[in-house]
Design a protein around this motif. Sequence first.
Motif, short mmCIF file in Angstrom:
data_model
loop_
_atom_site.label_atom_id
_atom_site.label_comp_id
_atom_site.label_asym_id
_atom_site.label_seq_id
_atom_site.Cartn_x
_atom_site.Cartn_y
_atom_site.Cartn_z
N LEU A 24 0.86 -1.17 0.00
CA LEU A 24 0.00 0.00 0.00
C LEU A 24 0.90 1.23 0.00
O LEU A 24 1.53 1.56 1.01
CB LEU A 24 -0.90 0.01 1.24
N CYS A 26 1.51 5.03 0.11
CA CYS A 26 0.82 6.20 0.62
C CYS A 26 1.47 7.48 0.07
O CYS A 26 2.66 7.70 0.29
CB CYS A 26 0.88 6.21 2.15
N VAL A 40 -2.12 4.97 9.62
CA VAL A 40 -2.22 3.80 8.74
C VAL A 40 -1.23 2.73 9.18
O VAL A 40 -1.55 1.54 9.25
CB VAL A 40 -2.00 4.20 7.27
N LEU A 94 -2.87 4.78 -1.64
CA LEU A 94 -3.69 5.61 -0.76
C LEU A 94 -3.21 7.03 -1.01
O LEU A 94 -2.12 7.41 -0.58
CB LEU A 94 -3.52 5.20 0.71
N THR A 96 -3.75 11.04 -0.67
CA THR A 96 -4.40 12.18 -0.03
C THR A 96 -4.24 13.41 -0.92
O THR A 96 -3.13 13.79 -1.28
CB THR A 96 -3.77 12.46 1.34
N LEU A 118 -7.32 4.25 -3.17
CA LEU A 118 -8.14 4.88 -2.14
C LEU A 118 -7.83 6.37 -2.17
O LEU A 118 -6.70 6.79 -1.96
CB LEU A 118 -7.82 4.29 -0.76
N ASN A 120 -8.27 10.10 -0.67
CA ASN A 120 -8.59 10.81 0.56
C ASN A 120 -8.89 12.26 0.26
O ASN A 120 -7.99 13.07 0.02
CB ASN A 120 -7.43 10.70 1.56
N SER A 265 -12.70 6.63 8.68
CA SER A 265 -11.50 6.41 7.86
C SER A 265 -10.96 5.00 8.05
O SER A 265 -10.63 4.31 7.08
CB SER A 265 -10.43 7.44 8.21
N ILE A 269 -10.57 2.14 5.13
CA ILE A 269 -9.25 1.55 4.82
C ILE A 269 -9.30 0.04 5.01
O ILE A 269 -8.79 -0.71 4.18
CB ILE A 269 -8.16 2.18 5.70
#
Length: 277
Positions: A24, A26, A40, A94, A96, A118, A120, A265, A269
């Motif tokens: 994953l 980020c 996370v 992920l 953001t 994902l 955010n 959240s 997740i």
Amino acid sequence: MVQHFTTKDGLKLAYDIQGDGAPLLCLAGLTRNMDDFEPVVDHFADRAQVIRLDSRGRGASDYDPAFMNYTIPQEAADALALLDHLGIDKAAILGTSRGGLIAMGLTAAAKHRLSGVLLNDIGPELDPSGLSHIMDYLGRPSAYKSFDDAAEKLPKALGAQFPNVSHEQWRSYARRIWAEGERRLELRYDPKLRDAIEAQSVTGAVDLWPFFDAFEDLPLALLRGENSNLLSRACVAEMQRRRPDMISAEVRDRGHVPFLDEPESLDVIARFLEALS
């Protein structure tokens, strides 16, 4: 432990990798860094290999002497370079805010490297009021003397978007954004990001819906802050119309962006990680 790898153009970029499971990756927001993803790591390192990257010019990564390299295509290429460095063929993202825009860019550049996305508090349409707010502070010196000073004053500055945030949460927020200096808190990113964004904005808006539609066949999830000024409910409704299977939630008492430690959240997740298996 923070490590570094070197890009093709010679910059050392910082990253951290913890946990076991599906990779994953980020990717943080425009002015943010890997510390935003501490929750996370804390909650999901037992079920995912959590990889956090400081994009060029942010956090512990080198600043780029050519500020016009602060672009989404370049930062997407850096993300792929990190996966190559780690020997990872495919990872979920992920993303953001800007990190989510990078994920959209990766659908065009290397969709075969993605196992899911994902987002955010970001979507294919950006509310002008949120963009204006970003430009209000982008590249500007901090107004706070210390983390405690920031924790005392941030509720007045951001409380309309982020009500019911404790002093300790605000202090943690400040620590992730700024670094302690001799007289005031200092930026943890290259101030020339402002120059890059101002120079690039003159090129006009890009239709991002085709990039969103390219997520087809990938597991997809979305978080929206209840008080977000960047991602509108109308945009979310259209995203859900196009992707009825998208895992999503609105995070109470949060603006742009959710902290990722909220119950909503954590639930999204967790469900997203399950969808990857």
